[in-house]
Scaffold this motif. Structure first.
Motif, short mmCIF file in Angstrom:
data_model
loop_
_atom_site.label_atom_id
_atom_site.label_comp_id
_atom_site.label_asym_id
_atom_site.label_seq_id
_atom_site.Cartn_x
_atom_site.Cartn_y
_atom_site.Cartn_z
N HIS A 115 8.26 17.29 -30.13
CA HIS A 115 8.61 17.21 -28.70
C HIS A 115 9.93 16.46 -28.53
O HIS A 115 10.81 16.87 -27.75
CB HIS A 115 7.48 16.52 -27.95
N THR A 149 13.46 17.95 -27.13
CA THR A 149 14.00 17.32 -25.93
C THR A 149 15.46 16.91 -26.15
O THR A 149 16.32 17.14 -25.29
CB THR A 149 13.17 16.09 -25.53
N GLN A 203 12.79 23.39 -24.39
CA GLN A 203 11.55 23.37 -23.61
C GLN A 203 10.38 23.15 -24.58
O GLN A 203 9.82 24.11 -25.11
CB GLN A 203 11.37 24.68 -22.86
N PRO A 204 9.99 21.91 -24.82
CA PRO A 204 8.97 21.65 -25.84
C PRO A 204 7.64 22.35 -25.61
O PRO A 204 7.02 22.83 -26.57
CB PRO A 204 8.79 20.11 -25.77
N GLN A 205 7.19 22.44 -24.36
CA GLN A 205 5.83 22.95 -24.12
C GLN A 205 5.64 24.40 -24.54
O GLN A 205 4.53 24.81 -24.86
CB GLN A 205 5.46 22.77 -22.64
N LEU A 254 1.84 11.25 -25.02
CA LEU A 254 1.56 12.50 -25.73
C LEU A 254 0.44 12.32 -26.73
O LEU A 254 -0.44 13.16 -26.86
CB LEU A 254 2.82 12.98 -26.46
N ARG A 300 4.08 24.75 -28.04
CA ARG A 300 2.82 24.08 -28.38
C ARG A 300 1.91 24.97 -29.23
O ARG A 300 1.35 24.53 -30.24
CB ARG A 300 2.08 23.69 -27.10
N THR A 301 1.75 26.24 -28.86
CA THR A 301 0.87 27.12 -29.63
C THR A 301 1.40 27.33 -31.04
O THR A 301 0.64 27.27 -32.02
CB THR A 301 0.72 28.47 -28.92
N ASP A 320 2.21 34.02 -26.74
CA ASP A 320 3.02 32.80 -26.72
C ASP A 320 4.15 32.89 -27.74
O ASP A 320 5.29 32.46 -27.48
CB ASP A 320 2.15 31.57 -27.04
N TRP A 378 3.37 16.39 -33.35
CA TRP A 378 3.76 16.92 -32.04
C TRP A 378 4.69 15.98 -31.27
O TRP A 378 5.69 16.44 -30.70
CB TRP A 378 2.52 17.25 -31.22
N ARG A 406 -3.45 14.27 -26.74
CA ARG A 406 -3.76 15.27 -27.76
C ARG A 406 -5.24 15.62 -27.76
O ARG A 406 -6.07 14.80 -27.38
CB ARG A 406 -3.37 14.76 -29.15
#
Length: 228
Positions: A109, A113, A118-120, A24, A123-124, A149, A105, A28
């Motif tokens: 994440h 987890t 759902q980590p993704q 990860l 992201r925003t 988002d 991040w 980045r």
């Protein structure tokens, strides 16, 4: 949202290894790597925590809090157990899950987890809360995607209510609700406000994102000489 009934320490550490964290960090954006900790940092990973500042960052932190709170209500582990599995102090995890501190991040994440989230999708919101995403550098389309988002995160945090039910409660058409959740349309502020309330969130969470989109649109019009 499906949540596993039992989360053991072995399974948590299997899905979250130092190799995963390192991957990860390597993935980045360059602008984040430039802000990495000095090589003298004793821990090889990025465990930095920051406190959100400014209306947009604080609003994004509240978006993170909404989603993380929904996970905590259904997760099979306590906050103390999350801290133990993550190898972090209890206070740091409590403040991170509460939106008062923004973890790096990789740590965010990891926490999501462990909570079977759902980590993704975060992201925003994380980029905005941490200061990685600067509002004055966004185009109108980027600001629109950001707002979409955030609505998607609030939708998940609310338990994914049917668009038809949201449309009825927010007094909007079904196509409008679907397009707003997909990030392809930004309704006017009164409509966005009603949709936010229908999702069980405070309008003050969404308004900085809507204002940012509106500001980006005005900047576009000025740069185009007033021609849309």
């Amino acid at each position: 949202m499906a949540i596993s009934k039992k989360l053991t320490e072995a399974s948590a550490r299997a899905c979250w290894s130092e190799a995963n964290v390192a991957g990860l960090l390597a993935a980045r954006p360059a602008r984040h790597r430039r802000r990495a900790q000095p090589q003298s940092t004793p821990h090889p990973l990025d465990w930095a925590f920051t406190r959100p500042s400014g209306p947009l960052q604080r609003a994004a932190a509240r978006v993170l809090q909404e989603y993380l709170s929904s996970l905590r209500r259904t997760a099979p582990v306590s906050t103390g157990e999350v801290a133990r599995l993550a190898g972090l102090p209890d206070d740091a995890v409590t403040l991170s899950l509460g939106g008062e501190l923004i973890a790096s991040w990789p740590v965010t994440h990891m926490l999501v987890t462990i909570l079977s989230g759902q980590p993704q999708i975060l992201r925003t919101a994380w980029e905005t809360a941490s200061g990685e995403r600067q509002p004055d550098t966004q185009s109108e389309s980027e600001a629109r995607r950001c707002l979409g988002d955030v609505l998607q995160v609030l939708h998940l945090a609310a338990g994914e209510p049917e668009p038809g039910a949201l449309a009825e409660e927010a007094l909007l058409s079904l196509p409008t609700v679907r397009a707003a959740l997909a990030g392809s349309l930004v309704p006017d502020w009164p409509a966005t406000r009603r949709l936010t309330v229908a999702l069980g969130a405070e309008p003050s969470i969404m308004q900085p994102f809507w204002d940012d989109w509106a500001c980006a649109g005005r900047s576009r019009d000025v740069s185009n000489g007033g021609v849309s």
